[in-house]
Design a protein around this motif. Structure first.
Motif, PDB file in Angstrom:
ATOM      1  N   TYR A   1      -7.314  -5.451   7.735  1.00 63.17           N
ATOM      2  CA  TYR A   1      -8.082  -4.218   7.614  1.00 63.17           C
ATOM      3  C   TYR A   1      -9.417  -4.336   8.371  1.00 63.17           C
TER       4      TYR A   1
ATOM      5  N   GLN B   1      -8.926   0.591   7.144  1.00 63.27           N
ATOM      6  CA  GLN B   1      -7.770   1.000   7.952  1.00 63.27           C
ATOM      7  C   GLN B   1      -7.068  -0.233   8.506  1.00 63.27           C
ATOM      8  N   ILE B   2      -5.734  -0.199   8.542  1.00 63.41           N
ATOM      9  CA  ILE B   2      -4.969  -1.324   9.069  1.00 63.41           C
ATOM     10  C   ILE B   2      -5.087  -1.359  10.589  1.00 63.41           C
TER      11      ILE B   2
END
Length: 517
Positions: A382, A432-433
């Motif tokens: 992340y 967020q990945i």
């Protein structure tokens, strides 16, 4: 025959001797009678069926064995032969004969003529030039991922002209491209003039929105649309419960969706440690957007409120609030989220720190300019905070590498990824990945090498601590607290909702109620 007796001469009742003058003379022998007597006497003395289980080895036993052997040999010699008896074999049936016999059987009817042969026709059977068509066909189509409404209709068999006409009709109510993926479309196709033409669309129904259904019917050869509004109750859903052994399991048991729980845990992680600062007696409090239609369907939206009542410690109350078009989380006092706090880049354990170390592959000591987190291959990585991707690709010993600029001279790097999920120039948000754990580049096993840069120079990631808090004031703060009070005043669970419809009043009761602990 006579014999002497004390009373003189008399006749004897026997047949053996004749008494004459005091002497007994033998009587004439009956040869036939003597032969029979001798055989009877011999038979009494000779046992033709001895017990072969007794007196084994004696003459008497051997005589019995010889008798048994002779009888068995006689039986085998006199037995008839086993040769087959020749008989008449009928010739195989011809095709016409077989069909004639099969037509009188139940097999074709019971098994559906699974042998591949047809029943024998009768005089009432006439061949068909073509298979008759059904007068109408009912179909269900689903709008797939990346699909459009018109393509879904044409894929189900609707003509291009009818599909375009339906799209124009629906466009008067909603944008056809806004209909959610996975929406089911029910259609009825009518009779066609000939096989070279597609079937005409006779009827169509679709749930265009959660609060709107559309029906299209062909009347006098023309398609006409009817809008059916659906009453919807927008009362948010509140879920509360006791943490117990697992916060996630308790929230799921109380009726929260997995996505809602993940959002809740993410909000809490900005204020406290999930594993250390939450006790079994603490009480969680979630409020989410919730819509319930008069037809019974429900829809859960975004998390609105995240609360945690901690025993003997300060409670956490976080409310989602929109500032300048951007959703942020604010505490009950009006203090917003700390946007600069770095989150954890991966769910793993720290395996190597920042500083000089002996390199396991190069076999000499050198500066380790980041920290390593051990995690299985494929574990999501992340973004630690909001920023713009400056680099994403292969980068020497780093392998698959992503670098993100966060502003103010701060940047972060993520190395040894198995796969990259970000691209250069992309703006990413915190959490967020951006990739997945791997072992590319100079690596001895799957892990994440994480670096932090300040003005271009690497620094110890564990030493970076900076905050940027946003606060509400004036009318915004008053509106914020009013919304917070309104949400916290909601009852637990979804109360019964009353919908007003043209046909009367519909009460859609129930909803997910909490499990008391």
């Amino acid at each position: 025959m006579f014999q002497k007796s004390d009373f003189g001469m008399g006749q004897s009742g026997g047949a053996g001797t004749v008494a004459l003058g005091g002497f007994a003379a033998p009587a004439p022998l009956d040869l036939n009678l003597n032969w029979r007597q001798r055989i009877a006497e011999w038979a009494q003395d000779v046992d033709l069926t001895p017990d072969l289980g007794r007196n084994i080895g004696t003459l008497h036993w051997w005589r019995g064995l010889a008798t048994c052997t002779a009888l068995c040999a006689t039986m085998l010699f006199a037995a008839p032969g086993m040769a087959p008896v020749p008989g008449y074999t009928p010739p195989p049936l011809t095709g016409a004969q077989f069909d004639q016999l099969r037509a009188q059987m139940i097999t074709p009817l019971a098994l559906g003529a699974d042998s591949g042969r047809r029943m024998g026709p009768t005089d009432a059977v006439a061949p068909l030039a073509a298979t008759p068509e059904r007068p109408s066909v009912e179909l269900n189509a689903v709008i797939g991922v990346g699909d459009s409404f018109s393509r879904a209709l044409q894929r189900a068999g609707v003509s291009a002209a009818d599909a375009n006409q339906v799209r124009d009709l629906i466009g008067g109510a909603v944008d056809p491209d806004s209909i959610a993926q996975g929406t089911r479309v029910n259609m009825t196709l009518g009779r066609r003039a000939n096989r070279s033409q597609p079937r005409p669309l006779d009827a169509l129904s679709v749930r265009a929105r959660f609060d709107l259904a559309l029906e299209i019917v062909r009347q006098n050869g023309v398609l006409a649309m009817k809008q059916i509004p659906i009453a919807v109750d927008d009362t948010p859903l509140r879920i509360r419960g006791t943490v117990g052994g697992s916060l996630y399991a308790a929230a799921r048991a109380a009726g929260a969706d997995p996505e809602t729980i993940q959002s809740y845990l993410k909000v809490l992680s900005q204020r406290l440690s999930i594993s250390e600062d939450i006790g079994a007696e603490d009480k969680f409090d979630l409020i989410v957007e919730h819509r319930r239609a008069a037809t019974g369907e429900t829809e859960t939206g975004k998390l609105l409120f995240a609360g945690l009542e901690r025993t003997g410690r300060r409670a956490v109350n976080m409310l989602r609030w929109t500032v300048d078009g951007r959703d942020q989380w604010f505490e009950a006092s009006g203090v917003g989220e700390r946007r600069g706090v770095l989150a954890s880049p991966v769910a793993g354990r720290l395996t190597s720190g920042f500083g000089m170390r002996f390199h396991p592959l190069l076999r000499y000591s050198r500066m380790h300019q980041g920290v390593d987190f051990g995690a299985p291959t494929g574990t999501p990585i992340y973004a630690v905070t909001t920023g713009v991707v400056a680099y994403a690709g292969r980068h020497g010993g780093h392998g698959n590498y992503v670098r993100i600029n966060h502003g103010g001279g701060l940047a972060t790097g993520y190395a040894h990824m198995s796969r990259i999920a970000a691209y250069p120039g992309e703006r990413v948000r915190q959490g967020q990945i951006i990739g997945y754990v791997g072992s590319t580049g100079l690596s001895t096993g799957p892990h994440l090498h994480y670096e932090v840069y300040r003005n271009g120079a690497t620094v110890n990631p564990m030493s970076v601590r900076f905050t940027q808090a946003a606060q509400l004031a004036g009318s915004q703060l008053a509106a914020f607290k009013a919304k917070l009070a309104r949400l916290k005043g909601l009852p637990v669970g979804l109360p019964a909702a009353t919908f007003a419809t043209p046909a009367g009043t519909v009460v859609a009761g129930g909803g997910r109620m909490p499990l008391a602990r």
